[in-house]
Scaffold this active site. Sequence first.
Site, mmCIF file in Angstrom:
data_model
loop_
_atom_site.group_PDB
_atom_site.id
_atom_site.type_symbol
_atom_site.label_atom_id
_atom_site.label_comp_id
_atom_site.label_asym_id
_atom_site.label_seq_id
_atom_site.Cartn_x
_atom_site.Cartn_y
_atom_site.Cartn_z
ATOM 1 N N LYS A 1 6.870 2.332 1.807
ATOM 2 C CA LYS A 1 7.815 1.200 1.731
ATOM 3 C C LYS A 1 7.033 -0.091 1.446
ATOM 4 O O LYS A 1 6.342 -0.167 0.466
ATOM 5 C CB LYS A 1 8.637 1.103 3.023
ATOM 6 C CG LYS A 1 9.120 2.444 3.567
ATOM 7 C CD LYS A 1 10.000 3.197 2.592
ATOM 8 C CE LYS A 1 10.411 4.549 3.182
ATOM 9 N NZ LYS A 1 10.759 5.542 2.183
ATOM 10 N N ARG B 1 -11.104 15.541 3.636
ATOM 11 C CA ARG B 1 -10.041 15.776 4.630
ATOM 12 C C ARG B 1 -10.419 15.188 5.993
ATOM 13 O O ARG B 1 -9.562 14.994 6.847
ATOM 14 C CB ARG B 1 -9.711 17.274 4.757
ATOM 15 C CG ARG B 1 -8.639 17.581 5.791
ATOM 16 C CD ARG B 1 -7.961 18.931 5.590
ATOM 17 N NE ARG B 1 -8.905 20.006 5.379
ATOM 18 C CZ ARG B 1 -9.638 20.573 6.337
ATOM 19 N NH1 ARG B 1 -9.547 20.177 7.594
ATOM 20 N NH2 ARG B 1 -10.474 21.554 6.045
ATOM 21 N N TYR C 1 15.129 7.464 11.831
ATOM 22 C CA TYR C 1 15.176 7.973 10.453
ATOM 23 C C TYR C 1 15.634 9.448 10.451
ATOM 24 O O TYR C 1 15.126 10.261 11.226
ATOM 25 C CB TYR C 1 13.773 7.807 9.854
ATOM 26 C CG TYR C 1 13.568 8.384 8.492
ATOM 27 C CD1 TYR C 1 14.362 7.993 7.414
ATOM 28 C CD2 TYR C 1 12.552 9.303 8.256
ATOM 29 C CE1 TYR C 1 14.158 8.519 6.146
ATOM 30 C CE2 TYR C 1 12.327 9.821 6.992
ATOM 31 C CZ TYR C 1 13.140 9.434 5.945
ATOM 32 O OH TYR C 1 12.924 9.949 4.696
ATOM 33 N N ASP D 1 8.152 3.840 15.176
ATOM 34 C CA ASP D 1 8.169 3.753 13.718
ATOM 35 C C ASP D 1 8.426 2.276 13.404
ATOM 36 O O ASP D 1 9.523 1.765 13.626
ATOM 37 C CB ASP D 1 9.292 4.648 13.179
ATOM 38 C CG ASP D 1 9.345 4.668 11.656
ATOM 39 O OD1 ASP D 1 8.956 3.659 11.034
ATOM 40 O OD2 ASP D 1 9.797 5.685 11.091
HETATM 41 C C1 LIG Z 1 12.070 4.394 8.815
HETATM 42 C C2 LIG Z 1 11.368 5.460 8.045
HETATM 43 N N1 LIG Z 1 10.392 6.147 8.636
HETATM 44 C C3 LIG Z 1 9.726 7.130 8.001
HETATM 45 C C4 LIG Z 1 10.041 7.482 6.702
HETATM 46 C C5 LIG Z 1 9.334 8.617 6.061
HETATM 47 O O1 LIG Z 1 8.361 8.189 5.186
HETATM 48 P P1 LIG Z 1 7.875 9.011 3.912
HETATM 49 O O2 LIG Z 1 9.010 9.039 2.964
HETATM 50 O O3 LIG Z 1 6.700 8.225 3.442
HETATM 51 O O4 LIG Z 1 7.504 10.382 4.379
HETATM 52 C C6 LIG Z 1 11.042 6.770 6.031
HETATM 53 C C7 LIG Z 1 11.360 7.105 4.631
HETATM 54 O O5 LIG Z 1 12.364 6.705 4.091
HETATM 55 C C8 LIG Z 1 11.730 5.749 6.723
HETATM 56 O O6 LIG Z 1 12.738 5.085 6.144
#
Ligand SMILES: Cc1ncc(COP(=O)(O)O)c(C=O)c1O
Length: 398
Positions: A212, A61, A114, A187
């Site tokens: 992704k 961890r 998101y 992000d």
């Molecule tokens: C732009 C974006 N940021 C963050 C996330 C969150 O990621 P995770 O699904 O790995 O928790 C997503 C997931 O679809 C996303 O599209």
Amino acid sequence: MENKYHHQTLMNCDKTTATKISDPYGAVISPIYQNSLFTFENWEAIETAFNDKINNAIYTRGKNPTVALVEEKIATLAHGEKAKLLASGMAAVSAGMLHFLSANDHIITLNNIYGPSISLINDFLIPKMNIEVSYVSGTDIDEIAAKIKPNTKLIYLESPSSVVFSLQDLAKISALAKQHDIATAIDNTWATPLFQKPLNLGIDLEIHSCSKYLGGHSDIVSGILIGSEKLINAIHVREYELLGAKMAPMEAWFLLRSLRTLDLRMERHQKSALKIAQFLERHPKVAKVNYPGLTSFPQYKLAKQQMSGFSGLMSFQLKTTDLTQIKTFFNGLNLFQIGVSWGGHESLIYAPAISGLKEQNPEQFKKMAISLNDMRISIGLENVEDLIADLTESLALI
Ligand SMILES: Cc1ncc(COP(=O)(O)O)c(C=O)c1O
């Protein structure tokens, strides 16, 4: 992080990193340290390890060599000093926001980040920590400047943003934030650290969902935070270790495998996506295409200025607003599979209003400006002519 090698070499030759995984058999692939703890010769050895617990492998961890190798590769790719892998993109988003925000602080963010990142603010940070939030379009620096208050601690960006893919001018926003001693986070999942380097433009914290493109095979869920060594170490000892959303060694190893082909995959995603965006733009049944790689995209100039490439996720609006017709098109696709995520080898379609309407309150959903006829597609690695034929056939049904 200084490194004299090209990213293709960095991703494919583990001898280029400071983090080394030695193997007595000379295994060509760095082995997985699939263990929870590390043992020590004696009292003195374990006590010494605790003198620098961030950088010593004591317990998984905290630090695990397989995870650390991948962190170093991605940090170097992003031109960051250090990175921390976490269990999911949302673990990274929440650790990042919680790091910068204390009770009663103010955050400025966008209408189109998101969805679950919006929910984290509205349904968690506001009721539990009395956080104040200002949602902005992100395309107008004056609008952001006007929202700054004495308790503003974080400007949280996503460029290109979710669903509508609008951009923020990262250099201008980070300069504005610095003037007011406000932290910035982005992000950067859409562009990947290959195509956009926000840290070079002054952003403090870069966040990715590795589920992704970085993972790329739709077989892992993980996230990463990248920044200065000071910032990442501070997050490590608090939000990372104490909230405990650690990255599993096996998942990190899958990610290591994926990084070998990131460059190749992104080249194909980009090439196919542009062709499909151009096809859709010309199609009589399509009202609008949102893809920053199109020359007709309203912020194309900014896109070229701050990104070196474009990935494979876009949205388009069907001309029809009739739900039966929309469903006929959506269900009529054969190669495009129906699903929520993106960035994998497989092409996907999703209508963001399906979950948006259920997850957001009506006021927030209205701000997101998403309609039932907005289709989001993730362009995979299949043959692009096959994908265009699939879209053509399904559009002919309506
Ligand atoms: C732009 C974006 N940021 C963050 C996330 C969150 O990621 P995770 O699904 O790995 O928790 C997503 C997931 O679809 C996303 O599209």
